[in-house]
Write a protein that holds these residues in place. Sequence first.
Motif, PDB file in Angstrom:
ATOM      1  N   VAL A  15      42.446  27.836  41.392  1.00 45.45           N
ATOM      2  CA  VAL A  15      41.967  29.203  41.588  1.00 45.45           C
ATOM      3  C   VAL A  15      40.560  29.117  42.157  1.00 45.45           C
ATOM      4  O   VAL A  15      39.638  28.620  41.504  1.00 45.45           O
ATOM      5  CB  VAL A  15      41.967  30.005  40.267  1.00 45.45           C
ATOM      6  CG1 VAL A  15      41.472  31.427  40.517  1.00 45.45           C
ATOM      7  CG2 VAL A  15      43.361  30.019  39.641  1.00 45.45           C
ATOM      8  N   GLU A  16      40.394  29.593  43.378  1.00 46.84           N
ATOM      9  CA  GLU A  16      39.127  29.444  44.081  1.00 46.84           C
ATOM     10  C   GLU A  16      38.122  30.534  43.691  1.00 46.84           C
ATOM     11  O   GLU A  16      38.453  31.506  42.995  1.00 46.84           O
ATOM     12  CB  GLU A  16      39.367  29.466  45.594  1.00 46.84           C
ATOM     13  CG  GLU A  16      40.209  28.295  46.106  1.00 46.84           C
ATOM     14  CD  GLU A  16      39.393  27.024  46.247  1.00 46.84           C
ATOM     15  OE1 GLU A  16      38.290  26.922  45.674  1.00 46.84           O
ATOM     16  OE2 GLU A  16      39.859  26.112  46.955  1.00 46.84           O
ATOM     17  N   ALA A  17      36.906  30.380  44.182  1.00 43.29           N
ATOM     18  CA  ALA A  17      35.807  31.308  43.885  1.00 43.29           C
ATOM     19  C   ALA A  17      36.144  32.725  44.317  1.00 43.29           C
ATOM     20  O   ALA A  17      36.884  32.947  45.282  1.00 43.29           O
ATOM     21  CB  ALA A  17      34.536  30.837  44.590  1.00 43.29           C
ATOM     22  N   GLU A  18      35.599  33.697  43.586  1.00 42.14           N
ATOM     23  CA  GLU A  18      35.718  35.130  43.855  1.00 42.14           C
ATOM     24  C   GLU A  18      37.104  35.686  43.558  1.00 42.14           C
ATOM     25  O   GLU A  18      37.326  36.896  43.675  1.00 42.14           O
ATOM     26  CB  GLU A  18      35.336  35.483  45.302  1.00 42.14           C
ATOM     27  CG  GLU A  18      33.929  35.066  45.700  1.00 42.14           C
ATOM     28  CD  GLU A  18      33.663  35.342  47.162  1.00 42.14           C
ATOM     29  OE1 GLU A  18      34.126  36.381  47.680  1.00 42.14           O
ATOM     30  OE2 GLU A  18      33.020  34.501  47.805  1.00 42.14           O
ATOM     31  N   ALA A  19      38.055  34.833  43.192  1.00 43.57           N
ATOM     32  CA  ALA A  19      39.368  35.342  42.805  1.00 43.57           C
ATOM     33  C   ALA A  19      39.237  36.146  41.514  1.00 43.57           C
ATOM     34  O   ALA A  19      38.418  35.828  40.649  1.00 43.57           O
ATOM     35  CB  ALA A  19      40.354  34.198  42.620  1.00 43.57           C
ATOM     36  N   VAL A  20      40.060  37.191  41.399  1.00 42.15           N
ATOM     37  CA  VAL A  20      40.072  38.029  40.195  1.00 42.15           C
ATOM     38  C   VAL A  20      41.496  38.035  39.653  1.00 42.15           C
ATOM     39  O   VAL A  20      42.426  38.521  40.313  1.00 42.15           O
ATOM     40  CB  VAL A  20      39.610  39.463  40.498  1.00 42.15           C
ATOM     41  CG1 VAL A  20      39.684  40.322  39.233  1.00 42.15           C
ATOM     42  CG2 VAL A  20      38.191  39.456  41.058  1.00 42.15           C
ATOM     43  N   ILE A  21      41.680  37.492  38.463  1.00 41.30           N
ATOM     44  CA  ILE A  21      42.989  37.370  37.830  1.00 41.30           C
ATOM     45  C   ILE A  21      43.000  38.302  36.622  1.00 41.30           C
ATOM     46  O   ILE A  21      42.261  38.087  35.652  1.00 41.30           O
ATOM     47  CB  ILE A  21      43.260  35.914  37.397  1.00 41.30           C
ATOM     48  CG1 ILE A  21      42.951  34.934  38.546  1.00 41.30           C
ATOM     49  CG2 ILE A  21      44.684  35.770  36.892  1.00 41.30           C
ATOM     50  CD1 ILE A  21      43.758  35.163  39.798  1.00 41.30           C
ATOM     51  N   ALA A  22      43.829  39.329  36.666  1.00 42.31           N
ATOM     52  CA  ALA A  22      43.789  40.400  35.669  1.00 42.31           C
ATOM     53  C   ALA A  22      44.587  40.042  34.418  1.00 42.31           C
ATOM     54  O   ALA A  22      45.164  38.963  34.297  1.00 42.31           O
ATOM     55  CB  ALA A  22      44.303  41.691  36.291  1.00 42.31           C
ATOM     56  N   ARG A  31      40.286  31.883  47.839  1.00 44.48           N
ATOM     57  CA  ARG A  31      39.031  32.595  47.618  1.00 44.48           C
ATOM     58  C   ARG A  31      39.248  34.106  47.744  1.00 44.48           C
ATOM     59  O   ARG A  31      39.856  34.594  48.694  1.00 44.48           O
ATOM     60  CB  ARG A  31      37.992  32.139  48.638  1.00 44.48           C
ATOM     61  CG  ARG A  31      36.643  32.867  48.543  1.00 44.48           C
ATOM     62  CD  ARG A  31      35.673  32.360  49.579  1.00 44.48           C
ATOM     63  NE  ARG A  31      35.215  31.005  49.262  1.00 44.48           N
ATOM     64  CZ  ARG A  31      34.150  30.726  48.524  1.00 44.48           C
ATOM     65  NH1 ARG A  31      33.405  31.707  48.022  1.00 44.48           N
ATOM     66  NH2 ARG A  31      33.811  29.471  48.278  1.00 44.48           N
ATOM     67  N   GLY A  32      38.702  34.838  46.772  1.00 47.85           N
ATOM     68  CA  GLY A  32      38.704  36.289  46.844  1.00 47.85           C
ATOM     69  C   GLY A  32      40.052  36.949  46.643  1.00 47.85           C
ATOM     70  O   GLY A  32      40.191  38.156  46.841  1.00 47.85           O
ATOM     71  N   VAL A  33      41.060  36.202  46.228  1.00 51.75           N
ATOM     72  CA  VAL A  33      42.379  36.788  45.971  1.00 51.75           C
ATOM     73  C   VAL A  33      42.307  37.668  44.722  1.00 51.75           C
ATOM     74  O   VAL A  33      41.641  37.325  43.737  1.00 51.75           O
ATOM     75  CB  VAL A  33      43.441  35.686  45.796  1.00 51.75           C
ATOM     76  CG1 VAL A  33      44.737  36.246  45.209  1.00 51.75           C
ATOM     77  CG2 VAL A  33      43.725  35.007  47.124  1.00 51.75           C
ATOM     78  N   ASN A  34      43.019  38.791  44.743  1.00 50.77           N
ATOM     79  CA  ASN A  34      43.104  39.669  43.590  1.00 50.77           C
ATOM     80  C   ASN A  34      44.550  39.714  43.111  1.00 50.77           C
ATOM     81  O   ASN A  34      45.447  40.060  43.877  1.00 50.77           O
ATOM     82  CB  ASN A  34      42.631  41.076  43.936  1.00 50.77           C
ATOM     83  CG  ASN A  34      42.650  42.006  42.739  1.00 50.77           C
ATOM     84  OD1 ASN A  34      41.775  41.961  41.894  1.00 50.77           O
ATOM     85  ND2 ASN A  34      43.689  42.843  42.660  1.00 50.77           N
ATOM     86  N   LEU A  35      44.775  39.355  41.853  1.00 52.92           N
ATOM     87  CA  LEU A  35      46.094  39.463  41.222  1.00 52.92           C
ATOM     88  C   LEU A  35      45.979  40.485  40.101  1.00 52.92           C
ATOM     89  O   LEU A  35      45.280  40.259  39.108  1.00 52.92           O
ATOM     90  CB  LEU A  35      46.547  38.113  40.669  1.00 52.92           C
ATOM     91  CG  LEU A  35      46.792  36.986  41.675  1.00 52.92           C
ATOM     92  CD1 LEU A  35      47.205  35.712  40.952  1.00 52.92           C
ATOM     93  CD2 LEU A  35      47.852  37.381  42.680  1.00 52.92           C
ATOM     94  N   ASP A  36      46.692  41.595  40.257  1.00 53.55           N
ATOM     95  CA  ASP A  36      46.565  42.679  39.279  1.00 53.55           C
ATOM     96  C   ASP A  36      47.444  42.420  38.055  1.00 53.55           C
ATOM     97  O   ASP A  36      48.239  41.484  38.022  1.00 53.55           O
ATOM     98  CB  ASP A  36      46.921  44.020  39.938  1.00 53.55           C
ATOM     99  CG  ASP A  36      46.052  45.145  39.426  1.00 53.55           C
ATOM    100  OD1 ASP A  36      45.526  45.033  38.300  1.00 53.55           O
ATOM    101  OD2 ASP A  36      45.903  46.170  40.141  1.00 53.55           O
ATOM    102  N   ALA A  37      47.323  43.287  37.058  1.00 45.93           N
ATOM    103  CA  ALA A  37      47.880  43.040  35.728  1.00 45.93           C
ATOM    104  C   ALA A  37      49.384  42.805  35.738  1.00 45.93           C
ATOM    105  O   ALA A  37      50.134  43.424  36.503  1.00 45.93           O
ATOM    106  CB  ALA A  37      47.554  44.224  34.820  1.00 45.93           C
ATOM    107  N   ASN A  38      49.821  41.891  34.865  1.00 45.00           N
ATOM    108  CA  ASN A  38      51.227  41.624  34.583  1.00 45.00           C
ATOM    109  C   ASN A  38      52.006  41.057  35.775  1.00 45.00           C
ATOM    110  O   ASN A  38      53.237  41.121  35.806  1.00 45.00           O
ATOM    111  CB  ASN A  38      51.928  42.889  34.077  1.00 45.00           C
ATOM    112  CG  ASN A  38      51.294  43.411  32.798  1.00 45.00           C
ATOM    113  OD1 ASN A  38      51.279  42.729  31.779  1.00 45.00           O
ATOM    114  ND2 ASN A  38      50.723  44.606  32.868  1.00 45.00           N
TER     115      ASN A  38
END
Length: 350
Positions: free
Chosen positions: A129-136, A149-156
């Motif tokens: 998991v690279e920098a700036e990624a957001v794992i909900a 980098r910077g990937v967003n994975l939303d909840a569930n």
Amino acid sequence: MSIRLGELVDRFGGQLIGSPDVDVTGIAPLSDAGSSQLSFLSNSKLCSQVSQTRAAALILSATDHAALGDLYLGICIIVDNPYVYFARVAQHFAALQAIPADKGVHPTAFVSPHAVIAPSASIGAHATVEAEAVIAENVVIGAGCFIGRGVNLDANTRVHPNVTIYDYCSIGQRVIIHSGAVIGADGFGFANERGYWIKIPQTGRVLIGDDVEIGANTSIDRGALADTIIEEGVKLDNQIQIGHNCHIGAHTAMAGCVGVAGSAKIGKHCTFGGAAMVLGHLNIVDNVHISSGSMVTRSILEPGQYTGFYPLAKNADWEKTASIVRNLNSMRDKIRQLEKTIKSLTEKSS
């Protein structure tokens, strides 16, 4: 793990005919169901199998229940759409029996200190998991995945093993991505200069809405300048190619090996049979249904079912047909000449 029929009906609705206190442990086809399992009848052609089933209870429509009469006198759940009811009950049993993923980061995974990981998320072995990624919350990332980098994975959302998601792509809630899928690779963009190909940088993203499912080894390319967009509820089977800058409307479904070329825009609630192809820069409106193996070469501006392929034939017959097709232009010219001759003779005789 078992559940009472009465509890199922309370949860999912339907009219129960028979005891609500019977316990069932799962759901199975008519021919395979055991005495502790539910079964379902979603195709009237299978009514002959009902009298032989050993299922504890049967999900079926009021019409089929009336048609069966004395052929089946066991416990029933009467519903409007047995297949949809089956799907929801099957989901419930799967959830009851699922082994929850371990929360936290596996010791062999690499997570950048500049990534944001929710406490309830699960990061599998050898994942990155690279920098700036957001794992909900409650996201599950399987073993061997790469989250850029910077990937967003939303909840569930669940990402199965060995998925690659390139930089700055965004994935909605409750998305399922199966193994081998690649999200956000460069689109196929090149300019030709005197026979040499000049790469066009692909600087857009892939944006995926809520409740999307993406099959194994499916590829969705990032946009060249704007984004590739997959709206909510879209279902993509295995080995599908979505080109750069495509826009797939909500709740559209595509079967295996469909190919969609760049910048095609497809509406909502469309379906595509296996191996259908869509050329680039076309527009397809809502509620269009493309048959398997069809080639879409023009925009489709009216809803409906569309088919474009020759029926299967013996090779010798196919070659004869192909020969006729190649000669259609000359045949058309001859017919036009004959029409002129007939018209001239008709005028003279009158």
